[in-house]
Write a protein that holds these residues in place. Structure first.
Motif, PDB file in Angstrom:
ATOM      1  N   VAL A   1       0.788  -1.297   0.011  1.00 56.23           N
ATOM      2  CA  VAL A   1       0.033  -0.056   0.028  1.00 56.23           C
ATOM      3  C   VAL A   1       0.935   1.166   0.121  1.00 56.23           C
ATOM      4  CG1 VAL A   1      -1.818   1.378   1.254  1.00 56.23           C
ATOM      5  CG2 VAL A   1      -1.904  -1.063   1.212  1.00 56.23           C
ATOM      6  N   ALA A   2       1.840   1.287   0.640  1.00 55.85           N
ATOM      7  CA  ALA A   2       2.703   2.753   0.853  1.00 55.85           C
ATOM      8  C   ALA A   2       3.610   2.669  -0.411  1.00 55.85           C
ATOM      9  CB  ALA A   2       3.607   2.342   2.132  1.00 55.85           C
ATOM     10  N   ALA A   3       4.015   1.542  -1.114  1.00 56.53           N
ATOM     11  CA  ALA A   3       4.593   1.546  -2.310  1.00 56.53           C
ATOM     12  C   ALA A   3       3.600   2.300  -3.333  1.00 56.53           C
ATOM     13  CB  ALA A   3       5.035   0.320  -2.831  1.00 56.53           C
ATOM     14  N   CYS A   4       2.505   1.750  -3.460  1.00 59.47           N
ATOM     15  CA  CYS A   4       1.422   2.212  -4.340  1.00 59.47           C
ATOM     16  C   CYS A   4       1.103   3.756  -4.153  1.00 59.47           C
ATOM     17  CB  CYS A   4       0.299   1.338  -4.177  1.00 59.47           C
ATOM     18  SG  CYS A   4       0.478  -0.136  -4.886  1.00 59.47           S
ATOM     19  N   LYS A   5       1.215   4.118  -2.976  1.00 57.81           N
ATOM     20  CA  LYS A   5       0.843   5.515  -2.648  1.00 57.81           C
ATOM     21  C   LYS A   5       2.046   6.536  -3.388  1.00 57.81           C
ATOM     22  CE  LYS A   5      -1.574   5.099   1.776  1.00 57.81           C
ATOM     23  NZ  LYS A   5      -1.704   5.540   3.048  1.00 57.81           N
ATOM     24  N   LEU A   6       3.172   6.114  -3.070  1.00 52.96           N
ATOM     25  CA  LEU A   6       4.404   6.896  -3.570  1.00 52.96           C
ATOM     26  C   LEU A   6       4.608   6.816  -5.029  1.00 52.96           C
ATOM     27  CD1 LEU A   6       7.273   6.346  -0.982  1.00 52.96           C
ATOM     28  CD2 LEU A   6       6.258   8.237  -1.516  1.00 52.96           C
ATOM     29  N   VAL A   7       4.343   5.529  -5.648  1.00 51.82           N
ATOM     30  CA  VAL A   7       4.486   5.227  -7.021  1.00 51.82           C
ATOM     31  C   VAL A   7       3.320   6.167  -7.770  1.00 51.82           C
ATOM     32  CG1 VAL A   7       3.732   3.589  -8.868  1.00 51.82           C
ATOM     33  CG2 VAL A   7       5.433   3.142  -7.102  1.00 51.82           C
ATOM     34  N   ASN A   8       1.986   6.362  -7.006  1.00 52.27           N
ATOM     35  CA  ASN A   8       0.911   7.089  -7.697  1.00 52.27           C
ATOM     36  C   ASN A   8       1.625   8.685  -7.747  1.00 52.27           C
ATOM     37  OD1 ASN A   8      -0.574   4.929  -8.297  1.00 52.27           O
ATOM     38  ND2 ASN A   8      -1.735   5.206  -6.382  1.00 52.27           N
ATOM     39  N   ALA A   9       1.917   9.039  -6.671  1.00 52.33           N
ATOM     40  CA  ALA A   9       2.277  10.644  -6.541  1.00 52.33           C
ATOM     41  C   ALA A   9       3.407  11.027  -7.239  1.00 52.33           C
ATOM     42  CB  ALA A   9       2.755  10.663  -4.961  1.00 52.33           C
ATOM     43  N   GLU A  10       4.245   9.823  -7.763  1.00 50.55           N
ATOM     44  CA  GLU A  10       5.493  10.367  -8.569  1.00 50.55           C
ATOM     45  C   GLU A  10       5.255   9.869 -10.163  1.00 50.55           C
ATOM     46  OE1 GLU A  10       8.979   9.845  -5.239  1.00 50.55           O
ATOM     47  OE2 GLU A  10       8.780   8.210  -6.846  1.00 50.55           O
ATOM     48  N   ALA A  11       4.207   9.288 -10.481  1.00 54.59           N
ATOM     49  CA  ALA A  11       3.989   8.753 -11.781  1.00 54.59           C
ATOM     50  C   ALA A  11       4.261   9.882 -12.982  1.00 54.59           C
ATOM     51  CB  ALA A  11       2.640   8.231 -11.980  1.00 54.59           C
ATOM     52  N   HIS A  12       3.747  11.039 -12.452  1.00 56.70           N
ATOM     53  CA  HIS A  12       3.978  12.202 -13.622  1.00 56.70           C
ATOM     54  C   HIS A  12       5.391  12.556 -13.842  1.00 56.70           C
ATOM     55  CE1 HIS A  12       4.054  14.519  -9.874  1.00 56.70           C
ATOM     56  NE2 HIS A  12       4.485  15.549 -10.299  1.00 56.70           N
ATOM     57  N   LEU A  13       6.169  12.149 -12.676  1.00 61.00           N
ATOM     58  CA  LEU A  13       7.666  12.723 -12.720  1.00 61.00           C
ATOM     59  C   LEU A  13       8.463  11.420 -13.456  1.00 61.00           C
ATOM     60  CD1 LEU A  13       8.281  13.813  -9.051  1.00 61.00           C
ATOM     61  CD2 LEU A  13       8.158  15.255 -11.330  1.00 61.00           C
ATOM     62  N   TYR A  14       8.032  10.179 -13.441  1.00 59.40           N
ATOM     63  CA  TYR A  14       8.452   9.145 -13.898  1.00 59.40           C
ATOM     64  C   TYR A  14       7.798   8.258 -14.942  1.00 59.40           C
ATOM     65  CZ  TYR A  14      11.865   9.863 -10.141  1.00 59.40           C
ATOM     66  OH  TYR A  14      12.805  10.373  -9.387  1.00 59.40           O
ATOM     67  N   PRO A  15       7.072   8.989 -16.094  1.00 61.77           N
ATOM     68  CA  PRO A  15       6.174   8.378 -16.770  1.00 61.77           C
ATOM     69  C   PRO A  15       6.464   7.019 -17.404  1.00 61.77           C
ATOM     70  CG  PRO A  15       6.892  10.435 -17.797  1.00 61.77           C
ATOM     71  CD  PRO A  15       7.488  10.388 -16.482  1.00 61.77           C
ATOM     72  N   GLU A  16       7.895   6.886 -17.922  1.00 56.86           N
ATOM     73  CA  GLU A  16       7.954   5.712 -18.590  1.00 56.86           C
ATOM     74  C   GLU A  16       8.196   4.611 -17.463  1.00 56.86           C
ATOM     75  OE1 GLU A  16      11.861   3.908 -21.115  1.00 56.86           O
ATOM     76  OE2 GLU A  16      11.840   5.936 -20.460  1.00 56.86           O
ATOM     77  N   GLU A  17       8.728   4.840 -16.343  1.00 61.36           N
ATOM     78  CA  GLU A  17       8.850   3.845 -15.372  1.00 61.36           C
ATOM     79  C   GLU A  17       7.403   3.313 -14.751  1.00 61.36           C
ATOM     80  OE1 GLU A  17      10.658   6.400 -15.524  1.00 61.36           O
ATOM     81  OE2 GLU A  17      12.652   6.025 -14.880  1.00 61.36           O
ATOM     82  N   ALA A  18       6.408   4.620 -14.689  1.00 66.54           N
ATOM     83  CA  ALA A  18       5.016   4.218 -14.288  1.00 66.54           C
ATOM     84  C   ALA A  18       4.306   3.302 -15.381  1.00 66.54           C
ATOM     85  CB  ALA A  18       4.474   5.555 -14.070  1.00 66.54           C
ATOM     86  N   ARG A  19       4.561   3.589 -16.583  1.00 67.76           N
ATOM     87  CA  ARG A  19       3.947   2.811 -17.630  1.00 67.76           C
ATOM     88  C   ARG A  19       4.337   1.379 -17.684  1.00 67.76           C
ATOM     89  NH1 ARG A  19       4.277   7.713 -20.773  1.00 67.76           N
ATOM     90  NH2 ARG A  19       6.364   6.898 -21.601  1.00 67.76           N
ATOM     91  N   SER A  20       5.701   1.135 -17.562  1.00 70.80           N
ATOM     92  CA  SER A  20       6.332  -0.123 -17.534  1.00 70.80           C
ATOM     93  C   SER A  20       5.756  -0.837 -16.336  1.00 70.80           C
ATOM     94  CB  SER A  20       7.737  -0.075 -17.594  1.00 70.80           C
ATOM     95  OG  SER A  20       8.307   0.617 -18.624  1.00 70.80           O
ATOM     96  N   LEU A  21       5.698  -0.301 -15.222  1.00 69.29           N
ATOM     97  CA  LEU A  21       5.213  -1.034 -13.992  1.00 69.29           C
ATOM     98  C   LEU A  21       3.737  -1.362 -13.954  1.00 69.29           C
ATOM     99  CD1 LEU A  21       5.800  -1.455 -10.898  1.00 69.29           C
ATOM    100  CD2 LEU A  21       4.739   0.666 -10.395  1.00 69.29           C
ATOM    101  N   PHE A  22       2.869  -0.400 -14.662  1.00 74.01           N
ATOM    102  CA  PHE A  22       1.543  -0.808 -14.977  1.00 74.01           C
ATOM    103  C   PHE A  22       1.356  -2.156 -15.820  1.00 74.01           C
ATOM    104  CE2 PHE A  22      -2.434  -0.536 -17.175  1.00 74.01           C
ATOM    105  CZ  PHE A  22      -3.423  -0.512 -16.289  1.00 74.01           C
ATOM    106  N   THR A  23       2.204  -2.154 -16.824  1.00 68.88           N
ATOM    107  CA  THR A  23       2.100  -2.995 -17.889  1.00 68.88           C
ATOM    108  C   THR A  23       2.607  -4.399 -17.178  1.00 68.88           C
ATOM    109  OG1 THR A  23       2.800  -1.485 -19.755  1.00 68.88           O
ATOM    110  CG2 THR A  23       3.240  -4.062 -20.045  1.00 68.88           C
ATOM    111  N   ASP A  24       3.886  -4.346 -16.546  1.00 67.12           N
ATOM    112  CA  ASP A  24       4.438  -5.518 -15.982  1.00 67.12           C
ATOM    113  C   ASP A  24       3.508  -6.156 -14.853  1.00 67.12           C
ATOM    114  OD1 ASP A  24       6.368  -5.599 -17.651  1.00 67.12           O
ATOM    115  OD2 ASP A  24       7.703  -4.362 -16.534  1.00 67.12           O
TER     116      ASP A  24
END
Length: 217
Positions: free
Chosen positions: A101-124
């Motif tokens: 849950v904590a990881a998802c909170k931070l990832v959601n907050a930072e998704a706009h700063l790391y768009p490529e990493e966020a897309r890859s994470l969603f895909t994988d």
């Protein structure tokens, strides 16, 4: 299976996966390979030789998570309810893990700063989980255990039903289903509702009340 019973390579993968999730719960996408190596107990060079890059390491960790999330689907493909119930309870337990849950909170907050990493994470993570569940449901449809329909839409519907609002409750620090009994009760409700909705056509026809019963004699 306990970590001590795993082969050395499997133990290392387990430690890598745990380290990645823990570091993401603390730093979001801003963790380093040095930090992973320190928690795993190996050198950074070992990680690079095994995974090649931080992106590949994250992908490997997510695929390990995926394998754990879907392992119950393969326990008994012929017992549809048991397979879905095992999957649902495991999924609810994972979604109530404070570290995740904590990881998802931070990832959601930072998704706009790391768009490529966020897309890859969603895909994988999300998309591959959806695909794996859809393939399992499609096989059940072909066996006649479920009504023939779009398996991907059915899988997305089921995943949404399983998570309910519990993940949102945790994000906003509200009470949620935090016991095995409460998660099991919700999982049974969801699985039984899903099976009724996607029951084979023959089952619907058998359960329907013939209209002549309502005709006047």
């Amino acid at each position: 299976m306990y970590a001590a019973a795993l082969a050395p390579a499997a133990q290392r993968r387990l430690r890598v996966r745990q380290a990645v999730v823990q570091l993401m719960s603390e730093h979001g996408f801003r963790f380093s390979m040095d930090a992973v190596a320190e928690r795993v107990g190996c050198s950074k060079q070992t990680l690079y030789s095994q995974f090649g890059s931080k992106q590949a390491l994250m992908r490997s960790a997510m695929l390990e998570e995926l394998a754990l999330a879907t392992v119950r689907l393969d326990v008994d493909a012929n017992d549809l309810r048991a397979g879905l119930l095992g999957f649902a309870t495991d999924q609810l337990e994972r979604l109530s893990d404070p570290t995740l849950v904590a990881a998802c909170k931070l990832v959601n907050a930072e998704a706009h700063l790391y768009p490529e990493e966020a897309r890859s994470l969603f895909t994988d993570a999300c998309e591959k989980l959806l695909e794996r569940l859809a393939a399992w449901l499609q096989a059940a449809m072909r066996r006649g255990q479920l009504r023939h329909d779009d398996p991907h839409m059915a899988a997305e519907l089921l995943l949404s039903m399983i998570s309910g609002l519990d993940f949102e409750r945790q994000r906003f620090n509200l009470p949620y289903r935090d016991s095995d009994a409460s998660r099991r009760q919700w999982a049974e409700f969801v699985v039984d509702a899903f099976l009724r909705a996607f029951a084979p056509a023959a089952t619907h026809a058998r359960d329907a009340v013939p209209s002549h019963r309502f005709r006047q004699a």
